[in-house]
Design a protein around this motif. Structure first.
Motif, PDB file in Angstrom:
ATOM      1  N   VAL A   1     -76.239  19.512   2.061  1.00  0.00           N
ATOM      2  CA  VAL A   1     -74.867  19.904   2.376  1.00  0.00           C
ATOM      3  C   VAL A   1     -74.754  20.194   3.866  1.00  0.00           C
ATOM      4  O   VAL A   1     -75.607  20.868   4.439  1.00  0.00           O
ATOM      5  CB  VAL A   1     -74.469  21.158   1.562  1.00  0.00           C
ATOM      6  N   SER A   2     -73.699  19.674   4.479  1.00  0.00           N
ATOM      7  CA  SER A   2     -73.474  19.968   5.891  1.00  0.00           C
ATOM      8  C   SER A   2     -72.346  20.971   6.081  1.00  0.00           C
ATOM      9  O   SER A   2     -72.192  21.525   7.157  1.00  0.00           O
ATOM     10  CB  SER A   2     -73.184  18.684   6.677  1.00  0.00           C
ATOM     11  N   GLY A   3     -71.541  21.225   5.049  1.00  0.00           N
ATOM     12  CA  GLY A   3     -70.477  22.224   5.160  1.00  0.00           C
ATOM     13  C   GLY A   3     -69.699  22.366   3.869  1.00  0.00           C
ATOM     14  O   GLY A   3     -69.732  21.495   3.000  1.00  0.00           O
TER      15      GLY A   3
ATOM     16  N   TYR B   1     -82.335  20.971  -6.218  1.00  0.00           N
ATOM     17  CA  TYR B   1     -82.591  19.532  -6.149  1.00  0.00           C
ATOM     18  C   TYR B   1     -81.480  18.745  -6.830  1.00  0.00           C
ATOM     19  O   TYR B   1     -81.093  17.686  -6.365  1.00  0.00           O
ATOM     20  CB  TYR B   1     -83.947  19.197  -6.784  1.00  0.00           C
ATOM     21  N   ARG B   2     -80.922  19.274  -7.927  1.00  0.00           N
ATOM     22  CA  ARG B   2     -79.932  18.528  -8.710  1.00  0.00           C
ATOM     23  C   ARG B   2     -78.487  18.972  -8.501  1.00  0.00           C
ATOM     24  O   ARG B   2     -77.578  18.177  -8.651  1.00  0.00           O
ATOM     25  CB  ARG B   2     -80.241  18.656 -10.198  1.00  0.00           C
ATOM     26  N   TYR B   3     -78.251  20.260  -8.217  1.00  0.00           N
ATOM     27  CA  TYR B   3     -76.891  20.776  -8.246  1.00  0.00           C
ATOM     28  C   TYR B   3     -76.521  21.540  -6.978  1.00  0.00           C
ATOM     29  O   TYR B   3     -77.366  22.133  -6.327  1.00  0.00           O
ATOM     30  CB  TYR B   3     -76.685  21.712  -9.442  1.00  0.00           C
ATOM     31  N   LEU B   4     -75.228  21.555  -6.712  1.00  0.00           N
ATOM     32  CA  LEU B   4     -74.649  22.378  -5.656  1.00  0.00           C
ATOM     33  C   LEU B   4     -73.671  23.328  -6.337  1.00  0.00           C
ATOM     34  O   LEU B   4     -72.773  22.884  -7.059  1.00  0.00           O
ATOM     35  CB  LEU B   4     -73.905  21.507  -4.636  1.00  0.00           C
ATOM     36  N   THR B   5     -73.848  24.623  -6.145  1.00  0.00           N
ATOM     37  CA  THR B   5     -72.939  25.599  -6.740  1.00  0.00           C
ATOM     38  C   THR B   5     -72.231  26.372  -5.635  1.00  0.00           C
ATOM     39  O   THR B   5     -72.788  26.605  -4.570  1.00  0.00           O
ATOM     40  CB  THR B   5     -73.674  26.613  -7.647  1.00  0.00           C
ATOM     41  N   ALA B   6     -70.984  26.746  -5.916  1.00  0.00           N
ATOM     42  CA  ALA B   6     -70.211  27.583  -4.995  1.00  0.00           C
ATOM     43  C   ALA B   6     -69.946  28.912  -5.690  1.00  0.00           C
ATOM     44  O   ALA B   6     -69.585  28.947  -6.866  1.00  0.00           O
ATOM     45  CB  ALA B   6     -68.898  26.908  -4.624  1.00  0.00           C
ATOM     46  N   THR B   7     -70.122  30.001  -4.958  1.00  0.00           N
ATOM     47  CA  THR B   7     -69.861  31.345  -5.453  1.00  0.00           C
ATOM     48  C   THR B   7     -68.697  31.915  -4.668  1.00  0.00           C
ATOM     49  O   THR B   7     -68.699  31.896  -3.440  1.00  0.00           O
ATOM     50  CB  THR B   7     -71.100  32.246  -5.272  1.00  0.00           C
TER      51      THR B   7
ATOM     52  N   ILE C   1     -70.261  22.401  -8.084  1.00  0.00           N
ATOM     53  CA  ILE C   1     -69.243  21.613  -7.384  1.00  0.00           C
ATOM     54  C   ILE C   1     -69.762  20.295  -6.847  1.00  0.00           C
ATOM     55  O   ILE C   1     -69.003  19.521  -6.282  1.00  0.00           O
ATOM     56  CB  ILE C   1     -68.584  22.409  -6.231  1.00  0.00           C
ATOM     57  N   GLY C   2     -71.058  20.026  -6.998  1.00  0.00           N
ATOM     58  CA  GLY C   2     -71.554  18.779  -6.453  1.00  0.00           C
ATOM     59  C   GLY C   2     -73.023  18.547  -6.726  1.00  0.00           C
ATOM     60  O   GLY C   2     -73.651  19.241  -7.534  1.00  0.00           O
ATOM     61  N   SER C   3     -73.571  17.579  -6.010  1.00  0.00           N
ATOM     62  CA  SER C   3     -74.955  17.144  -6.180  1.00  0.00           C
ATOM     63  C   SER C   3     -75.892  17.967  -5.323  1.00  0.00           C
ATOM     64  O   SER C   3     -75.514  18.490  -4.276  1.00  0.00           O
ATOM     65  CB  SER C   3     -75.090  15.674  -5.798  1.00  0.00           C
TER      66      SER C   3
END
Length: 179
Positions: free
Chosen positions: A87-89, A40-46, A78-80
Motif C-alpha cells: 500500500v502506498s496510501g 500477505y493476503r488482506y488489507l484492513t482499515a480501522t 478493503i483490499g489485497s
C-alpha cells in the motif's frame, strides 16, 4: 547471490514506490483516526473516527483499490495484501451529489442506481427529500474524477425514461427526469 538478489529487489521496490500513482485530485489522505494493516493476503482499515468514512487504497504498483465504507469504531477488509502489492496510501473517496428535480408524490421516494461501486444496477441507494420537487442523492465512494453512469427510480422499482445520465465523481449534477 541471495544478498545481491535481495538488493536488486529492494532497489526495484523502492523505484516502484517512488513512482506510484497519486490519488485523484479531488480525494484527500484519510484522517489520522483511520489506519490500515496489511498482511500477505488482506488489507484492513480501522476507523477510530466519530463518523463513518469511505476510503480506498492506492498500491505501489500504481493500482487503485475499490472504495469501501468503514463505520465508526469498526474495521473491515478493503483490499489485497502485500502478496499483491504494498500500500502506498489510504484516501477518502470523493462525494458526488445528484440533485433530482422531480415531484415523486406523497409517500413515494427516489433512489439512484449506477455503473460504478458503491452504486449498482441491482439495487438503489435512497435519496433524501429536500423539497416537494427536490431530492438529493449523495454518493460517497467513487474515486474522484472517475466517470460513471446512473439512473434514478421511484420507490426503487420505476425507472426514469431515456438513456443513462453521465456523471463524474466529485462533482455535483442536476437532473430533471421523466417517468
Amino acid at each position: 547471490m541471495k544478498a545481491r538478489i535481495f538488493a536488486v529487489g529492494a532497489l526495484l521496490l523502492g523505484t516502484v514506490l517512488a513512482t506510484a500513482a497519486p490519488a485523484a485530485a479531488d480525494d484527500s489522505a484519510a484522517p489520522a483516526c483511520v489506519s490500515y494493516g496489511q498482511s500477505y493476503r488482506y488489507l484492513t482499515a480501522t476507523n477510530n473516527c466519530e463518523d463513518g468514512v469511505h476510503v480506498y487504497a492506492t498500491y505501489a504498483n500504481g493500482e487503485q483499490g475499490v472504495p469501501h465504507y468503514v463505520a465508526a469504531g469498526t474495521y473491515t477488509t478493503i483490499g489485497s495484501g502485500y502478496g499483491y502489492s504494498n500500500v502506498s496510501g489510504l484516501y477518502l473517496a470523493a462525494k458526488t451529489t445528484v440533485q433530482v428535480h422531480y415531484d415523486a408524490g406523497f409517500g413515494n421516494n427516489v433512489s439512484i442506481r449506477g455503473s460504478v461501486a458503491p452504486l449498482s444496477w441491482a439495487s438503489g441507494q435512497p435519496c433524501v427529500n429536500q423539497a416537494a420537487d427536490l431530492w438529493e442523492c449523495t454518493v460517497a465512494g467513487i474515486p474522484g474524477g472517475q466517470a460513471f453512469e446512473y439512473k434514478v427510480l421511484i420507490n426503487d422499482s420505476t425507472w426514469s425514461t431515456g438513456g443513462n445520465h453521465a456523471g463524474v465523481s466529485g462533482y455535483g449534477h442536476d437532473i430533471t427526469p421523466s417517468f
